[in-house]
Design a protein around this motif. Structure first.
Motif, short mmCIF file in Angstrom:
data_model
loop_
_atom_site.label_atom_id
_atom_site.label_comp_id
_atom_site.label_asym_id
_atom_site.label_seq_id
_atom_site.Cartn_x
_atom_site.Cartn_y
_atom_site.Cartn_z
N PRO A 95 19.30 -2.23 5.30
CA PRO A 95 18.24 -1.96 4.32
C PRO A 95 18.85 -1.50 2.99
O PRO A 95 19.66 -0.58 2.95
CB PRO A 95 17.42 -0.85 4.98
N ASN A 96 18.48 -2.18 1.94
CA ASN A 96 18.99 -1.88 0.60
C ASN A 96 17.80 -1.76 -0.34
O ASN A 96 17.09 -2.75 -0.57
CB ASN A 96 19.92 -3.00 0.16
N PRO A 97 17.55 -0.55 -0.90
CA PRO A 97 16.37 -0.35 -1.75
C PRO A 97 16.36 -1.24 -2.99
O PRO A 97 15.31 -1.43 -3.60
CB PRO A 97 16.43 1.12 -2.15
N ASP A 98 17.49 -1.83 -3.34
CA ASP A 98 17.55 -2.71 -4.51
C ASP A 98 17.17 -4.16 -4.18
O ASP A 98 17.12 -4.99 -5.08
CB ASP A 98 18.95 -2.69 -5.12
N LYS A 99 16.92 -4.46 -2.92
CA LYS A 99 16.58 -5.82 -2.49
C LYS A 99 15.08 -5.94 -2.24
O LYS A 99 14.41 -4.97 -1.85
CB LYS A 99 17.35 -6.20 -1.22
N ASP A 100 14.55 -7.13 -2.44
CA ASP A 100 13.12 -7.38 -2.24
C ASP A 100 12.67 -7.19 -0.79
O ASP A 100 11.52 -6.88 -0.53
CB ASP A 100 12.75 -8.80 -2.68
N ASP A 101 13.59 -7.39 0.16
CA ASP A 101 13.23 -7.31 1.58
C ASP A 101 13.50 -5.94 2.19
O ASP A 101 13.58 -5.80 3.41
CB ASP A 101 13.95 -8.40 2.37
N GLU B 106 10.99 -4.78 4.89
CA GLU B 106 11.12 -5.60 6.10
C GLU B 106 12.38 -5.23 6.87
O GLU B 106 12.36 -5.14 8.10
CB GLU B 106 11.13 -7.09 5.72
N CYS B 107 13.48 -5.00 6.17
CA CYS B 107 14.73 -4.60 6.84
C CYS B 107 14.58 -3.25 7.52
O CYS B 107 15.05 -3.07 8.65
CB CYS B 107 15.88 -4.56 5.83
N LEU B 108 13.91 -2.33 6.87
CA LEU B 108 13.65 -1.02 7.50
C LEU B 108 12.79 -1.17 8.75
O LEU B 108 13.06 -0.54 9.78
CB LEU B 108 12.93 -0.09 6.52
N ARG B 109 11.75 -1.99 8.65
CA ARG B 109 10.86 -2.21 9.79
C ARG B 109 11.63 -2.77 10.97
O ARG B 109 11.46 -2.31 12.11
CB ARG B 109 9.72 -3.15 9.39
N ARG B 110 12.50 -3.76 10.73
CA ARG B 110 13.30 -4.35 11.81
C ARG B 110 14.26 -3.32 12.40
O ARG B 110 14.41 -3.22 13.62
CB ARG B 110 14.07 -5.56 11.31
#
Length: 184
Positions: free
Chosen positions: A111-117, A120-124
């Motif tokens: 999870p990277n706060p600078d990315k649009d996803d 979604e990455c946090l949820r996964r």
């Protein structure tokens, strides 16, 4: 009633449903023909390609590569309308049953706060953590320098074995790309 079914090349409807799901949830995904072809390339390894259904309705699937040292979840996807209803957890529980005590590893985008996803990455990430997968605190970069976090459920596999397993996965994907069977 939740059931699990082995995905075969002969089941065209199930393969079509998996490909449609892949288009919905993954930025680029192999066709099921590529996944069946890939299964034949894993010398010394087997593949568990399993669909989950509820009352004969396709809900999702997983594609797991079983190496000597452990197993690797290459894909796990649940139809968006069926997410957060326990199907992913049921599929992971089923994998644990068929794998026994073997360690099961996977990679997820960091999870990277600078990315649009980011969300979604946090949820996964939290889905896998909730289901007993532990972040190994080993960053694993890909060719595009997008970092993955390695998570594992189970023990008995060391760093060198884990990296060897991940490198084997990458080697086979690269062989698909080189043979023109995989389109990014």
């Amino acid at each position: 009633m939740i059931t699990f079914e082995k995905v075969t090349e002969a089941n065209e409807q199930l393969n079509s449903q998996i490909e449609e799901l892949n288009r919905k949830v993954f930025p680029s995904a192999e066709t099921t023909a590529n996944l069946h072809f890939l299964a034949g390339l894993y010398n010394g390894a087997s593949v568990d390609f399993i669909a989950v259904e509820d009352n004969s309705v396709f809900v999702g699937y997983t594609y797991v590569i079983n190496f000597f040292q452990g197993s690797f979840i290459y894909y796990l996807a649940i139809e968006p309308d069926f997410q957060d209803k326990g199907y992913g957890t049921a599929l992971l529980k089923y994998l644990r049953e068929i794998q026994g005590n073997r360690p099961i590893a996977l990679t997820i985008f960091t999870p990277n706060p600078d990315k649009d996803d980011y969300e979604e990455c946090l949820r996964r990430k939290w889905f896998y953590v909730k289901n007993g997968y532990v972040d190994q605190k080993i960053p694993y970069p890909d060719e595009d320098n997008y970092r993955f976090d390695i998570h594992m459920n189970g023990y008995g596999i060391g760093y060198i074995e884990l990296m060897a397993m991940l490198n084997k996965v990458n080697m086979f994907i690269n062989s698909l790309i080189g043979n023109g069977r995989y389109n990014l």
